[in-house]
Design a protein around this motif. Sequence first.
Motif, PDB file in Angstrom:
ATOM      1  N   ALA A  96       0.763  -0.997  -0.097  1.00 35.86           N
ATOM      2  CA  ALA A  96      -0.076   0.025   0.046  1.00 35.86           C
ATOM      3  C   ALA A  96       0.904   1.250  -0.172  1.00 35.86           C
ATOM      4  O   ALA A  96       0.677   2.195  -0.445  1.00 35.86           O
ATOM      5  CB  ALA A  96      -1.009  -0.313   1.257  1.00 35.86           C
ATOM      6  N   LYS A  97       1.958   1.166   0.535  1.00 34.71           N
ATOM      7  CA  LYS A  97       2.772   2.173   0.674  1.00 34.71           C
ATOM      8  C   LYS A  97       3.650   2.441  -0.783  1.00 34.71           C
ATOM      9  O   LYS A  97       3.996   3.552  -0.959  1.00 34.71           O
ATOM     10  CB  LYS A  97       3.991   2.235   1.633  1.00 34.71           C
ATOM     11  N   LYS A 114      -6.353  -1.871   0.103  1.00 29.59           N
ATOM     12  CA  LYS A 114      -6.764  -1.073   1.164  1.00 29.59           C
ATOM     13  C   LYS A 114      -7.952  -1.892   1.802  1.00 29.59           C
ATOM     14  O   LYS A 114      -8.004  -2.213   2.847  1.00 29.59           O
ATOM     15  CB  LYS A 114      -7.136   0.456   1.231  1.00 29.59           C
ATOM     16  N   VAL A 115      -8.853  -2.261   0.895  1.00 29.41           N
ATOM     17  CA  VAL A 115      -9.700  -3.179   1.265  1.00 29.41           C
ATOM     18  C   VAL A 115      -9.224  -4.352   1.602  1.00 29.41           C
ATOM     19  O   VAL A 115      -9.747  -5.077   2.839  1.00 29.41           O
ATOM     20  CB  VAL A 115     -10.767  -3.467  -0.057  1.00 29.41           C
ATOM     21  N   GLN A 116      -8.178  -4.862   1.207  1.00 24.48           N
ATOM     22  CA  GLN A 116      -7.657  -6.088   1.574  1.00 24.48           C
ATOM     23  C   GLN A 116      -7.082  -6.356   2.914  1.00 24.48           C
ATOM     24  O   GLN A 116      -6.987  -7.602   3.652  1.00 24.48           O
ATOM     25  CB  GLN A 116      -6.721  -6.696   0.419  1.00 24.48           C
ATOM     26  N   ILE A 117      -6.410  -4.993   3.238  1.00 28.41           N
ATOM     27  CA  ILE A 117      -5.794  -4.932   4.684  1.00 28.41           C
ATOM     28  C   ILE A 117      -6.899  -4.982   5.491  1.00 28.41           C
ATOM     29  O   ILE A 117      -6.661  -5.685   6.727  1.00 28.41           O
ATOM     30  CB  ILE A 117      -5.213  -3.577   4.476  1.00 28.41           C
ATOM     31  N   GLU A 118      -8.199  -4.430   5.246  1.00 27.27           N
ATOM     32  CA  GLU A 118      -9.358  -4.546   6.150  1.00 27.27           C
ATOM     33  C   GLU A 118      -9.833  -5.939   6.380  1.00 27.27           C
ATOM     34  O   GLU A 118     -10.266  -6.332   7.474  1.00 27.27           O
ATOM     35  CB  GLU A 118     -10.414  -3.474   5.750  1.00 27.27           C
ATOM     36  N   ARG A 119      -9.794  -6.444   5.163  1.00 29.19           N
ATOM     37  CA  ARG A 119     -10.323  -8.085   5.287  1.00 29.19           C
ATOM     38  C   ARG A 119      -9.249  -8.858   6.336  1.00 29.19           C
ATOM     39  O   ARG A 119      -9.882  -9.558   6.991  1.00 29.19           O
ATOM     40  CB  ARG A 119     -10.225  -8.471   3.737  1.00 29.19           C
ATOM     41  N   MET A 122     -11.850 -14.108  -1.698  1.00 29.04           N
ATOM     42  CA  MET A 122     -12.301 -12.763  -2.253  1.00 29.04           C
ATOM     43  C   MET A 122     -10.992 -11.941  -2.510  1.00 29.04           C
ATOM     44  O   MET A 122     -10.889 -11.339  -3.788  1.00 29.04           O
ATOM     45  CB  MET A 122     -13.001 -11.805  -1.484  1.00 29.04           C
ATOM     46  N   THR A 123     -10.101 -11.724  -1.926  1.00 28.85           N
ATOM     47  CA  THR A 123      -8.741 -11.116  -2.146  1.00 28.85           C
ATOM     48  C   THR A 123      -7.976 -11.954  -2.959  1.00 28.85           C
ATOM     49  O   THR A 123      -7.370 -11.372  -4.020  1.00 28.85           O
ATOM     50  CB  THR A 123      -7.758 -11.196  -0.855  1.00 28.85           C
ATOM     51  N   LEU A 124      -7.908 -13.564  -2.905  1.00 28.24           N
ATOM     52  CA  LEU A 124      -7.034 -14.374  -3.994  1.00 28.24           C
ATOM     53  C   LEU A 124      -7.720 -13.970  -5.426  1.00 28.24           C
ATOM     54  O   LEU A 124      -7.021 -13.654  -6.271  1.00 28.24           O
ATOM     55  CB  LEU A 124      -7.412 -15.822  -3.675  1.00 28.24           C
ATOM     56  N   ASP A 125      -9.219 -13.705  -5.669  1.00 26.84           N
ATOM     57  CA  ASP A 125      -9.792 -13.289  -6.813  1.00 26.84           C
ATOM     58  C   ASP A 125      -9.241 -11.988  -7.365  1.00 26.84           C
ATOM     59  O   ASP A 125      -8.884 -11.869  -8.519  1.00 26.84           O
ATOM     60  CB  ASP A 125     -11.088 -13.428  -6.843  1.00 26.84           C
ATOM     61  N   GLU A 126      -9.224 -11.080  -6.586  1.00 29.32           N
ATOM     62  CA  GLU A 126      -8.768  -9.928  -6.854  1.00 29.32           C
ATOM     63  C   GLU A 126      -7.273  -9.975  -7.325  1.00 29.32           C
ATOM     64  O   GLU A 126      -6.955  -9.356  -8.328  1.00 29.32           O
ATOM     65  CB  GLU A 126      -8.922  -8.760  -5.492  1.00 29.32           C
ATOM     66  N   GLU A 127      -6.520 -10.566  -6.719  1.00 25.45           N
ATOM     67  CA  GLU A 127      -4.962 -10.568  -7.092  1.00 25.45           C
ATOM     68  C   GLU A 127      -4.762 -11.262  -8.303  1.00 25.45           C
ATOM     69  O   GLU A 127      -4.028 -10.713  -9.220  1.00 25.45           O
ATOM     70  CB  GLU A 127      -4.284 -11.333  -5.936  1.00 25.45           C
ATOM     71  N   VAL A 128      -5.662 -12.138  -8.559  1.00 23.80           N
ATOM     72  CA  VAL A 128      -5.743 -12.749 -10.207  1.00 23.80           C
ATOM     73  C   VAL A 128      -5.999 -11.838 -10.958  1.00 23.80           C
ATOM     74  O   VAL A 128      -5.322 -11.899 -12.032  1.00 23.80           O
ATOM     75  CB  VAL A 128      -6.400 -14.049 -10.074  1.00 23.80           C
ATOM     76  N   ALA A 129      -6.907 -11.254 -10.720  1.00 28.59           N
ATOM     77  CA  ALA A 129      -7.412 -10.165 -11.803  1.00 28.59           C
ATOM     78  C   ALA A 129      -6.502  -9.022 -11.824  1.00 28.59           C
ATOM     79  O   ALA A 129      -6.290  -8.586 -13.051  1.00 28.59           O
ATOM     80  CB  ALA A 129      -8.925  -9.722 -11.275  1.00 28.59           C
ATOM     81  N   ALA A 130      -5.838  -8.709 -10.942  1.00 28.80           N
ATOM     82  CA  ALA A 130      -4.889  -7.601 -11.086  1.00 28.80           C
ATOM     83  C   ALA A 130      -3.827  -8.183 -11.813  1.00 28.80           C
ATOM     84  O   ALA A 130      -3.267  -7.368 -12.646  1.00 28.80           O
ATOM     85  CB  ALA A 130      -4.290  -7.151  -9.434  1.00 28.80           C
TER      86      ALA A 130
END
Length: 215
Positions: A24-25, A51-56, A136-144
């Motif tokens: 994030a930094k 940031k959402v992943q950190i909250e997760r 949920m995060t894993l899916d976002e990382e794959v999409a990124a």
Amino acid sequence: MLDSLDAVLEEQIKDLYSAENQLAKALPKMAIAASTETLKAAFKSHLAETKVQIERLQKIAEILEIKPGGKKCKGMEGLLEEGKEAMEENGEEVFVDAAIIAAAQRVEHYEISGYGTARAIAEAVGNTKVVQLLQMTLDEEVAADEKLTQISTSEILNAGSQSGGRNSQRSEKNGQRSDKTGSRSDKRDQHGDKEKSASGSRSRGSSRASSTSPR
Ligand SMILES: [Fe+2]
């Protein structure tokens, strides 16, 4: 002490929490260093996701009744150090972008690996809620990661080969195109024509492999 799978999961969550906070930094600096609007936008949107992943992860820590802080992910530290080196390189923008994307995709694959493992452990200990959050995060990382592959193949590698890359003969198969600054949709169309080429299918194949392996 690692005396149970729960303890291993706790270590993994702490590691991911450190990794995400470090990323994030770094992402705002990567957005500044990127030369194209598409790449800048990709880093900015991944910052919002991060940031959402950190909250997760904080939510997961609550569920597991652990504290997420107190561990430094040295793997992410090293990957971001390499990213910093890429950003500080001198050279044509398109090549620096290619180096930044290379570093960013190493980060994404590292995260995909970490979340895939954590998800598998959460499944093994039967914590369905944590499995869902990690997925949920894993899916976002794959999409990124796939987004970076798409930017790389449609804009960077193509333009790079036009401006004197060692593989410039590859683009000649698809017809000469001297206008490196042509519209992005043109480039995408050209890439579409290239889809059956070895390089095109290889890059998509590898991103698909990474998207399925952690499941
Ligand atoms: Fe992430």
